[in-house]
Design an enzyme around this catalytic site. Structure first.
Site, PDB file in Angstrom:
ATOM      1  NE  ARG A 133      -2.214   1.903   3.257  1.00 46.83           N
ATOM      2  CZ  ARG A 133      -2.217   1.672   4.569  1.00 46.83           C
ATOM      3  NH1 ARG A 133      -2.953   0.710   5.069  1.00 46.83           N
ATOM      4  NH2 ARG A 133      -1.484   2.395   5.379  1.00 46.83           N
ATOM      5  CD  GLU A 152       4.166   4.064   5.783  1.00 48.25           C
ATOM      6  OE1 GLU A 152       5.207   3.456   6.070  1.00 48.25           O
ATOM      7  OE2 GLU A 152       3.098   3.898   6.401  1.00 48.25           O
ATOM      8  CG  ASN A 154       2.671   0.837   4.831  1.00 46.24           C
ATOM      9  OD1 ASN A 154       3.386   0.974   5.812  1.00 46.24           O
ATOM     10  ND2 ASN A 154       1.806   1.758   4.446  1.00 46.24           N
ATOM     11  CB  SER A 159      -4.398  -2.785   7.993  1.00 43.07           C
ATOM     12  OG  SER A 159      -4.129  -1.473   8.391  1.00 43.07           O
ATOM     13  CE  LYS A 323       7.689   4.921   7.954  1.00 46.64           C
ATOM     14  NZ  LYS A 323       7.384   3.654   8.594  1.00 46.64           N
ATOM     15  CE  LYS A 381       7.515   9.861   7.917  1.00 45.00           C
ATOM     16  NZ  LYS A 381       6.843   9.273   6.747  1.00 45.00           N
ATOM     17  CD  GLU A 385       6.241   0.277   8.374  1.00 47.19           C
ATOM     18  OE1 GLU A 385       5.108   0.719   8.159  1.00 47.19           O
ATOM     19  OE2 GLU A 385       7.251   0.710   7.799  1.00 47.19           O
ATOM     20  N   GLY A 386       3.271   1.003  11.871  1.00 45.37           N
ATOM     21  CA  GLY A 386       2.074   0.884  12.694  1.00 45.37           C
ATOM     22  C   GLY A 386       1.597   2.173  13.323  1.00 45.37           C
ATOM     23  NE  ARG A 469      -4.610   5.331   6.681  1.00 48.70           N
ATOM     24  CZ  ARG A 469      -3.334   5.158   6.996  1.00 48.70           C
ATOM     25  NH1 ARG A 469      -3.006   4.696   8.183  1.00 48.70           N
ATOM     26  NH2 ARG A 469      -2.389   5.450   6.150  1.00 48.70           N
TER      27      ARG A 469
HETATM   28  P1  ADP Z   1       3.851   4.319   9.759  1.00 49.82           P
HETATM   29  O1  ADP Z   1       4.640   3.300   9.016  1.00 49.82           O
HETATM   30  O2  ADP Z   1       4.003   4.205  11.232  1.00 49.82           O
HETATM   31  O3  ADP Z   1       2.427   4.379   9.304  1.00 49.82           O
HETATM   32  P2  ADP Z   1       4.145   6.881   8.385  1.00 49.82           P
HETATM   33  O4  ADP Z   1       5.360   7.281   7.656  1.00 49.82           O
HETATM   34  O5  ADP Z   1       2.978   6.531   7.568  1.00 49.82           O
HETATM   35  O6  ADP Z   1       4.542   5.718   9.402  1.00 49.82           O
HETATM   36  O7  ADP Z   1       3.747   8.049   9.379  1.00 49.82           O
HETATM   37  C1  ADP Z   1       2.576   7.989  10.170  1.00 49.82           C
HETATM   38  C2  ADP Z   1       1.685   9.200   9.912  1.00 49.82           C
HETATM   39  O8  ADP Z   1       2.418  10.407  10.121  1.00 49.82           O
HETATM   40  C3  ADP Z   1       1.149   9.307   8.511  1.00 49.82           C
HETATM   41  O9  ADP Z   1      -0.026   8.539   8.355  1.00 49.82           O
HETATM   42  C4  ADP Z   1       0.878  10.801   8.386  1.00 49.82           C
HETATM   43  O10 ADP Z   1      -0.355  11.141   9.000  1.00 49.82           O
HETATM   44  C5  ADP Z   1       1.997  11.402   9.212  1.00 49.82           C
HETATM   45  N1  ADP Z   1       3.138  11.753   8.342  1.00 49.82           N
HETATM   46  C6  ADP Z   1       4.150  10.931   7.990  1.00 49.82           C
HETATM   47  N2  ADP Z   1       5.020  11.552   7.167  1.00 49.82           N
HETATM   48  C7  ADP Z   1       4.549  12.804   6.994  1.00 49.82           C
HETATM   49  C8  ADP Z   1       5.006  13.959   6.250  1.00 49.82           C
HETATM   50  N3  ADP Z   1       6.119  13.926   5.551  1.00 49.82           N
HETATM   51  N4  ADP Z   1       4.245  15.069   6.305  1.00 49.82           N
HETATM   52  C9  ADP Z   1       3.117  15.120   7.033  1.00 49.82           C
HETATM   53  N5  ADP Z   1       2.643  14.090   7.760  1.00 49.82           N
HETATM   54  C10 ADP Z   1       3.342  12.939   7.745  1.00 49.82           C
HETATM   55 MG    MG Z   2       3.948   2.088   7.467  1.00 47.40          MG
HETATM   56 MG    MG Z   3       1.730   4.921   7.456  1.00 52.20          MG
END
Ligand code: ADP
Ligand code: MG
Ligand code: MG
Length: 493
Positions: A133, A152, A154, A159, A323, A381, A385-386, A469
């Site tokens: 995803r 990102e 996944n 999910s 990441k 970051k 994950e999660g 979402r």
């Molecule tokens: P995970 O693998 O834990 O889901 P993400 O990289 O998706 O990690 O980060 C979790 C959440 O943080 C994302 O769903 C988003 O809401 C927010 N986020 C992540 N990266 C960014 C970014 N570059 N700018 C704004 N919000 C972000």
């Molecule tokens: Mg993720």
């Molecule tokens: Mg995410």
């Protein structure tokens, strides 16, 4: 101010009575169609109760052009990550960066190398399955038109594909039932702007196709899940469609149960769970260190990896979703190695945000400087994950200072903050309670890819529906189960 609605009135204004009617209709439709999540354990320790999933009352607007763009990128992303997963040398270089700073990712890779050694570099099962995803936010600063930015990608346990189809159906039902009123903005809600979302069936198809390719008709798909998973029904829908569309039975087990009841037949290399021949192992657990409660759970993952079962994902594919890998791929020269076609590469590159390492390289030095001068533009970051693991804006410098020493910084990436449009409002219904506010939506596009990791031949590659979402603009993370976000569907504008 950045906008996507260009002043259009949306969502339509409702009277208090209309909102109440809509809420009841949404709740009952959700409960009667399995758009549900297990009730919090504290409320229902007996585990028998479910509640409707947190859901927006209206579908949130998303520009059709950018929606199509995201969907059209998916097969290229599927192929890219399949290639990355197959490049053991490339991934080994990356793990060196994480050695000593991220035990979990290092352990995953060590296990991969151990398996490679045992099998002498010839995987017991050449076929590899990815149910990916790719997640996006809209980026819109100043008066510029919004554009797509990847958050990102996944490669494990992606999910909500099961529930996402239903969220779209629910909103479509509410629209057909004329419950969205007739005020300004209601004209945007119609059949053509509220697409049917095939994610549940498409992901099941990914599993079904892999099962067929394995070629043992009576074998099962093993869903490796977290014990007490609240989001179990999202997974159940994939199981039901897998049975309905492919006649394939699935069985659920935690890593601990696999450790206890799983076995590798040494002669045939077949994996058996409680005596049943497993064709595909689909991980909806194992992506976070806390899933590995005992050494036996690591051993279980290794045993499955060593077997003939098709893994979704393999250890290498899991690792490819780090990441750190995403950060390295931002470099055009690196990307070119995996995506030689200029046109395709430009398309992918066009949606990348700036991501910097925190190592000793020139880029790492640049990142340190940026953290000192304008941390408010960045998110930090770790390799987790999660949801709920990131550090935002002004908290970054203090967080890094509190780490034991600077060598640990290498375990993180620094990503430019994406700035979503600020003119979207919606109502979120969670546990029967309606809250209104400014919202931010994250689009995820699912992709299925089945490939031969020895010949690198792609056997199947398709986009598999999407997920929207939505969270309130003032909450930094959008975890649905964690209590911040909600499931939504797209209103194409
Ligand atoms: P995970 O693998 O834990 O889901 P993400 O990289 O998706 O990690 O980060 C979790 C959440 O943080 C994302 O769903 C988003 O809401 C927010 N986020 C992540 N990266 C960014 C970014 N570059 N700018 C704004 N919000 C972000
Ligand atoms: Mg993720
Ligand atoms: Mg995410």
């Amino acid at each position: 101010m950045s906008t996507i609605l260009n002043g259009a009135a949306y969502p339509p204004t409702l009277t208090e009575e209309e909102t109440a009617d809509l809420t009841v209709a949404l709740r009952d439709w959700s409960l009667s169609h399995g758009l549900v999540i297990r009730a919090p354990a504290a409320v229902h320790p007996e585990d028998e109760a479910s509640v409707h999933v947190p859901l927006t009352l209206h579908p949130s607007p998303f520009p059709k052009k950018l929606f199509d763009q995201a969907r059209n990128l998916q097969t290229a992303f599927n192929e890219l990550y399949a290639k990355v997963a197959d490049d053991s040398k490339f991934l080994t270089e990356i793990t060196k960066e994480l050695a000593g700073v991220d035990d979990f990712m290092s352990d995953l890779w060590k296990l991969h190398l151990e398996v490679e050694e045992i099998t002498q570099g010839v995987p017991t099962q050449p076929l590899s399955l990815g149910l990916f995803r790719s997640d996006y936010l809209l980026h819109a600063t100043g008066t510029a038109e919004p554009s797509l930015r990847q958050v990102e990608l996944n490669t494990i346990s992606a999910s909500f594909g099961g529930l996402s189809s239903r969220a779209a159906d629910c909103h479509r039902f509410l629209q057909k039932s004329a419950l969205y009123g007739s005020g300004p903005g209601s004209e945007l809600l119609k059949d053509g702007t509220m697409p049917v979302n095939p994610s549940a069936r498409s992901l099941a198809k990914g599993l079904g196709v892999a099962h067929n390719a394995y070629g043992a008709s009576k074998s099962i798909v093993l869903f490796v899940v977290q014990p007490g998973e609240r989001n179990a029904f999202d997974q159940r829908w994939l199981e039901y469609y897998l049975l309905e569309d492919f006649g394939v039975v699935s069985v659920r087990a935690s890593l601990e149960e696999v450790a206890e009841f799983g076995e590798l037949d040494l002669a045939s290399k077949e994996f058996r769970y409680k005596g049943r021949h497993v064709a595909v192992v689909y991980y909806r657990a194992g992506y976070t260190p806390t899933d590995y409660t005992t050494p036996a759970t690591w051993e279980a993952r290794k045993t499955m990896e060593l077997s003939k079962a098709i893994k979704c994902p393999t250890l290498a594919t899991h690792f490819a979703g780090a990441k750190k890998v995403q950060q390295v791929l931002v470099d055009e020269l690196v990307l070119a190695k995996f995506v030689p076609d200029n046109e395709v590469r430009d398309k992918l590159k066009g949606i990348f945000a700036d991501i910097l390492p925190l190592d000793d390289s020139e880029l790492g030095k640049k990142a340190r400087k940026l953290i000192g001068t304008r941390p408010e533009k960045y998110v930090l970051k770790p390799q987790r994950e999660g949801g709920g693991n990131n550090v935002y804006r002004d908290k970054i410098p203090g967080f890094l200072k509190d780490l034991k020493d600077e060598t640990l910084w290498r375990g993180y990436i620094l990503m430019e903050l994406i700035e979503p449009p600020q003119d979207v409002r919606n109502l979120i219904i969670r546990a029967g309670k309606v809250t209104e506010g400014n919202v931010i939506s994250e689009l995820g596009v699912f992709g299925c890819v089945l490939w031969d990791s020895t010949t690198h031949e792609i056997k199947q590659n398709f986009e598999a529906g999407w997920l929207l979402r939505t969270k309130f603009a003032d909450s930094e993370e959008g975890g649905v189960a964690a209590g911040f976000g909600s499931i939504d569907s797209v209103l194409l504008i």
